[in-house]
Design an enzyme around this catalytic site. Structure first.
Site, PDB file in Angstrom:
ATOM      1  N   VAL A 133     -49.433 -52.343 -21.299  1.00 20.49           N
ATOM      2  CA  VAL A 133     -50.439 -52.852 -20.920  1.00 20.49           C
ATOM      3  C   VAL A 133     -51.689 -53.053 -22.055  1.00 20.49           C
ATOM      4  O   VAL A 133     -51.976 -54.022 -22.041  1.00 20.49           O
ATOM      5  CB  VAL A 133     -50.879 -52.032 -19.667  1.00 20.49           C
ATOM      6  CG1 VAL A 133     -52.297 -52.709 -19.148  1.00 20.49           C
ATOM      7  CG2 VAL A 133     -49.912 -51.893 -18.678  1.00 20.49           C
TER       8      VAL A 133
ATOM      9  N   GLY B 201     -50.343 -55.145  -9.687  1.00 19.41           N
ATOM     10  CA  GLY B 201     -50.482 -55.827 -11.007  1.00 19.41           C
ATOM     11  C   GLY B 201     -51.329 -56.906 -11.263  1.00 19.41           C
ATOM     12  O   GLY B 201     -52.674 -56.597 -11.182  1.00 19.41           O
TER      13      GLY B 201
ATOM     14  N   ASP C  13     -44.758 -43.904  -7.235  1.00 21.96           N
ATOM     15  CA  ASP C  13     -45.752 -44.964  -7.735  1.00 21.96           C
ATOM     16  C   ASP C  13     -46.281 -45.763  -6.600  1.00 21.96           C
ATOM     17  O   ASP C  13     -47.519 -45.971  -6.565  1.00 21.96           O
ATOM     18  CB  ASP C  13     -44.995 -45.763  -8.815  1.00 21.96           C
ATOM     19  CG  ASP C  13     -45.834 -46.917  -9.255  1.00 21.96           C
ATOM     20  OD1 ASP C  13     -46.722 -46.816 -10.220  1.00 21.96           O
ATOM     21  OD2 ASP C  13     -45.804 -48.291  -8.887  1.00 21.96           O
TER      22      ASP C  13
ATOM     23  N   LYS D 263     -50.143 -45.884  -4.820  1.00 19.87           N
ATOM     24  CA  LYS D 263     -50.842 -47.374  -4.797  1.00 19.87           C
ATOM     25  C   LYS D 263     -51.359 -47.238  -3.148  1.00 19.87           C
ATOM     26  O   LYS D 263     -52.395 -48.162  -2.993  1.00 19.87           O
ATOM     27  CB  LYS D 263     -49.830 -48.507  -5.075  1.00 19.87           C
ATOM     28  CG  LYS D 263     -49.770 -48.611  -6.701  1.00 19.87           C
ATOM     29  CD  LYS D 263     -48.736 -49.366  -6.975  1.00 19.87           C
ATOM     30  CE  LYS D 263     -48.551 -49.677  -8.502  1.00 19.87           C
ATOM     31  NZ  LYS D 263     -47.036 -50.350  -8.822  1.00 19.87           N
TER      32      LYS D 263
HETATM   33  P1  NAP Z   1     -46.802 -47.260 -22.172  1.00 19.09           P
HETATM   34  O1  NAP Z   1     -46.337 -48.746 -22.743  1.00 19.09           O
HETATM   35  O2  NAP Z   1     -46.020 -45.947 -22.403  1.00 19.09           O
HETATM   36  O3  NAP Z   1     -47.996 -47.118 -23.139  1.00 19.09           O
HETATM   37  C1  NAP Z   1     -48.851 -46.019 -22.993  1.00 19.09           C
HETATM   38  C2  NAP Z   1     -49.872 -46.003 -24.278  1.00 19.09           C
HETATM   39  O4  NAP Z   1     -50.558 -44.613 -24.326  1.00 19.09           O
HETATM   40  C3  NAP Z   1     -48.936 -46.032 -25.733  1.00 19.09           C
HETATM   41  O5  NAP Z   1     -49.577 -46.767 -26.494  1.00 19.09           O
HETATM   42  C4  NAP Z   1     -49.340 -44.493 -26.370  1.00 19.09           C
HETATM   43  O6  NAP Z   1     -49.254 -44.535 -27.552  1.00 19.09           O
HETATM   44  C5  NAP Z   1     -50.646 -44.127 -25.573  1.00 19.09           C
HETATM   45  N1  NAP Z   1     -50.857 -42.665 -25.388  1.00 19.09           N
HETATM   46  C6  NAP Z   1     -50.012 -41.916 -24.454  1.00 19.09           C
HETATM   47  N2  NAP Z   1     -50.288 -40.607 -24.254  1.00 19.09           N
HETATM   48  C7  NAP Z   1     -51.199 -40.549 -25.333  1.00 19.09           C
HETATM   49  C8  NAP Z   1     -51.944 -39.379 -25.962  1.00 19.09           C
HETATM   50  N3  NAP Z   1     -51.821 -38.184 -25.382  1.00 19.09           N
HETATM   51  N4  NAP Z   1     -52.800 -39.639 -26.793  1.00 19.09           N
HETATM   52  C9  NAP Z   1     -53.027 -40.861 -27.447  1.00 19.09           C
HETATM   53  N5  NAP Z   1     -52.647 -41.876 -27.082  1.00 19.09           N
HETATM   54  C10 NAP Z   1     -51.368 -41.796 -25.920  1.00 19.09           C
HETATM   55  O7  NAP Z   1     -47.365 -47.475 -20.677  1.00 19.09           O
HETATM   56  P2  NAP Z   1     -47.905 -48.736 -20.012  1.00 19.09           P
HETATM   57  O8  NAP Z   1     -46.677 -49.453 -19.231  1.00 19.09           O
HETATM   58  O9  NAP Z   1     -48.550 -49.606 -20.848  1.00 19.09           O
HETATM   59  O10 NAP Z   1     -48.619 -47.969 -18.727  1.00 19.09           O
HETATM   60  C11 NAP Z   1     -50.050 -47.497 -19.125  1.00 19.09           C
HETATM   61  C12 NAP Z   1     -50.793 -47.413 -17.769  1.00 19.09           C
HETATM   62  O11 NAP Z   1     -50.775 -48.676 -17.045  1.00 19.09           O
HETATM   63  C13 NAP Z   1     -49.769 -46.344 -16.819  1.00 19.09           C
HETATM   64  O12 NAP Z   1     -50.737 -45.599 -16.019  1.00 19.09           O
HETATM   65  C14 NAP Z   1     -48.989 -47.253 -15.846  1.00 19.09           C
HETATM   66  O13 NAP Z   1     -48.823 -46.621 -14.786  1.00 19.09           O
HETATM   67  C15 NAP Z   1     -50.089 -48.361 -15.765  1.00 19.09           C
HETATM   68  N6  NAP Z   1     -49.454 -49.698 -15.173  1.00 19.09           N
HETATM   69  C16 NAP Z   1     -48.386 -50.337 -15.846  1.00 19.09           C
HETATM   70  C17 NAP Z   1     -48.053 -51.381 -15.642  1.00 19.09           C
HETATM   71  C18 NAP Z   1     -46.832 -51.985 -16.389  1.00 19.09           C
HETATM   72  O14 NAP Z   1     -46.304 -53.098 -15.772  1.00 19.09           O
HETATM   73  N7  NAP Z   1     -46.281 -51.283 -17.475  1.00 19.09           N
HETATM   74  C19 NAP Z   1     -48.717 -52.184 -14.823  1.00 19.09           C
HETATM   75  C20 NAP Z   1     -49.846 -51.488 -13.949  1.00 19.09           C
HETATM   76  C21 NAP Z   1     -50.276 -50.398 -14.368  1.00 19.09           C
HETATM   77  P3  NAP Z   1     -48.232 -44.876 -28.653  1.00 19.09           P
HETATM   78  O15 NAP Z   1     -47.818 -46.241 -28.591  1.00 19.09           O
HETATM   79  O16 NAP Z   1     -48.534 -44.397 -29.882  1.00 19.09           O
HETATM   80  O17 NAP Z   1     -46.797 -44.049 -28.011  1.00 19.09           O
HETATM   81  N1  HSE Z   2     -44.236 -49.136 -12.669  1.00 18.37           N
HETATM   82  C1  HSE Z   2     -44.920 -50.036 -11.812  1.00 18.37           C
HETATM   83  C2  HSE Z   2     -44.111 -50.982 -11.045  1.00 18.37           C
HETATM   84  C3  HSE Z   2     -46.071 -50.610 -12.635  1.00 18.37           C
HETATM   85  O1  HSE Z   2     -42.936 -51.353 -11.532  1.00 18.37           O
HETATM   86  O2  HSE Z   2     -44.785 -51.587 -10.185  1.00 18.37           O
HETATM   87  C4  HSE Z   2     -47.173 -51.525 -12.210  1.00 18.37           C
HETATM   88  O3  HSE Z   2     -47.977 -50.852 -11.571  1.00 18.37           O
END
Ligand code: NAP
Ligand code: HSE
Length: 377
Positions: free
Chosen positions: A11, A119, A186, A190
């Site tokens: 994200v 999303g 999750d 929501k």
């Molecule tokens: P992700 O790909 O795992 O990215 C997490 C990021 O946070 C990475 O850049 C990581 O650093 C950094 N990070 C994690 N712990 C850290 C720490 N202690 N100190 C500094 N940096 C840290 O996760 P994501 O999928 O983007 O999701 C992020 C959030 O958005 C979550 O809460 C998720 O539920 C939410 N979300 C995700 C989606 C989706 O479709 N993926 C949709 C809606 C909401 P590194 O890169 O260096 O490891």
């Molecule tokens: N892991 C979540 C999903 C990301 O699959 O819906 C979006 O919130």
């Protein structure tokens, strides 16, 4: 607005790209990551939170790290310093919603969270907008992209559960630990946030009954297909005078229902409100750019002076009006002997019964690999 970004994964990277392409909405001055080596040579990247929070004239903190800590501590720190916060982290926000909204109000700033639910769909925005005229009395829908991607793959292409989950992880839909997706947690965060935004009622997420799809089998999918049904993981909420009904459950929908056709990583959500009646929203529920889009829309809203304050009150969660026939696959079908319409091997279809009565039978089953679904009436 001068901002910093916490997290640059699926994200966060999308947010950075969109914001860099639209400098008219502000500049991201620093980006906090965990492992600098993964992030190229952008001089804004740092693994030092003090460098990030020390940014001069900081107005906005964008949190896309995920997890409870240190995300919660950083968001608190931002609000205490009078910075607005935009977050995509539903797990953290569902746990600390009240504390963080209070802190935002006390410090004259905002915490916005459109990307936390649905999303790219402007679902939270719409729940709040409906209340300019209406009372929102119910919502229901597919609220997790990963499980919808898995169920669609299993239903439409005979993909195995494991293969479909790997696909969702590769596409960036799944949580870092996909337990939250496949066990329904999750979706539960929501549902809690939708109840907060739509009903003004904040439940503790643990109070919301939640069953996932971890144990679904190809046989369950075939059974549903033969009955002209499609299995989806459904989150729902209803507002009553003195309680709320909230749940996350696999449901065997009739193929003719609108939600049955919502496939892949899409989410589909409906709201019921007093003068609009039922309104339906569909769009990509997970993935880099749809989610980043929702984050940036919140940033633009704050920059344009949009002011939203949310106050929630407590109400008990009570699912006693949740009644239906239930599909259960268990190694202990005998437990359902007096309550079943059909018992065929390990497959049970119960007579119509309240959810709490079903839960008593499930407890007697003591079967950790059981799969259940509500059969839509
Ligand atoms: P992700 O790909 O795992 O990215 C997490 C990021 O946070 C990475 O850049 C990581 O650093 C950094 N990070 C994690 N712990 C850290 C720490 N202690 N100190 C500094 N940096 C840290 O996760 P994501 O999928 O983007 O999701 C992020 C959030 O958005 C979550 O809460 C998720 O539920 C939410 N979300 C995700 C989606 C989706 O479709 N993926 C949709 C809606 C909401 P590194 O890169 O260096 O490891
Ligand atoms: N892991 C979540 C999903 C990301 O699959 O819906 C979006 O919130």
């Amino acid at each position: 607005m001068k901002s910093v970004l916490l997290g640059c994964g699926t994200v966060g990277k999308g947010v950075l790209e969109i914001m860099d392409a639209h400098p008219e909405y502000g500049r991201i001055a620093k980006v906090l990551v965990r492992n600098l080596k993964k992030h190229g040579d952008d001089p804004r990247m740092t693994d030092d939170p003090e460098a990030v929070f020390g940014t001069e004239n900081l107005e906005l903190v964008i949190e896309c790290m995920g997890g409870l800590e240190p995300a919660h501590t950083y968001v608190k720190r931002a609000l205490e310093a009078g910075c607005h916060v935009v977050t995509s982290n539903k797990k953290m926000l569902a746990a600390y919603y009240e504390e963080l909204q209070d802190l935002a109000e006390k410090n004259g700033c905002l915490i916005r969270y459109e990307a936390c639910v649905g999303g790219g769909i402007p679902w939270i925005h719409e729940l709040i907008r409906l209340q300019r005229i209406d009372e929102v009395t119910a919502f229901r829908g597919i609220i997790n992209g990963t499980t919808n991607y898995i169920l669609s793959g299993m239903t439409d292409n005979n993909t195995s559960f494991e293969e479909a989950l790997s696909g969702a992880q590769e596409a960036g839909y799944a949580e870092a630990d996909p337990t939250d997706d496949i066990d329904g947690y999750d979706a539960r965060f929501k549902v809690a946030l939708s109840a907060a935004a739509g009903f003004g009622v904040l439940p503790a997420a643990e109070e919301i009954p939640c069953y996932g799809i971890r144990h679904i089998s190809a046989g369950d999918i075939v059974w549903a297909k033969e009955k002209g049904r499609t299995i989806k993981l459904i989150g729902s909420g209803k507002l009553y005078d003195d309680h709320v009904e909230l749940s996350v459950l696999p449901v065997m929908l009739k193929n003719s229902s609108l939600l049955a056709g919502v496939a892949s990583n899409l989410n589909g959500l409906s709201a019921v409100s007093t003068t609009l009646g039922t309104s339906f929203y569909i769009g990509q529920g997970a993935g880099r750019y749809p989610t980043a889009h929702a984050v940036v829309q919140d940033i633009i809203g704050i920059g344009e002076g949009e002011r939203v304050t949310e106050h929630c009150y407590s109400m008990p969660v009570d699912n006693s009006a949740l009644i239906g026939c239930w599909y259960v696959r268990t190694v202990h079908p005998e437990v359902f002997h007096d309550a079943a319409e059909i018992i065929d091997g390990e497959t049970v279809v119960t007579r119509e019964m309240p959810f709490h009565a079903l839960q008593e039978l499930l407890a007697q089953c003591n079967d950790p690999d059981l799969f259940l679904a509500l059969i839509e009436a």
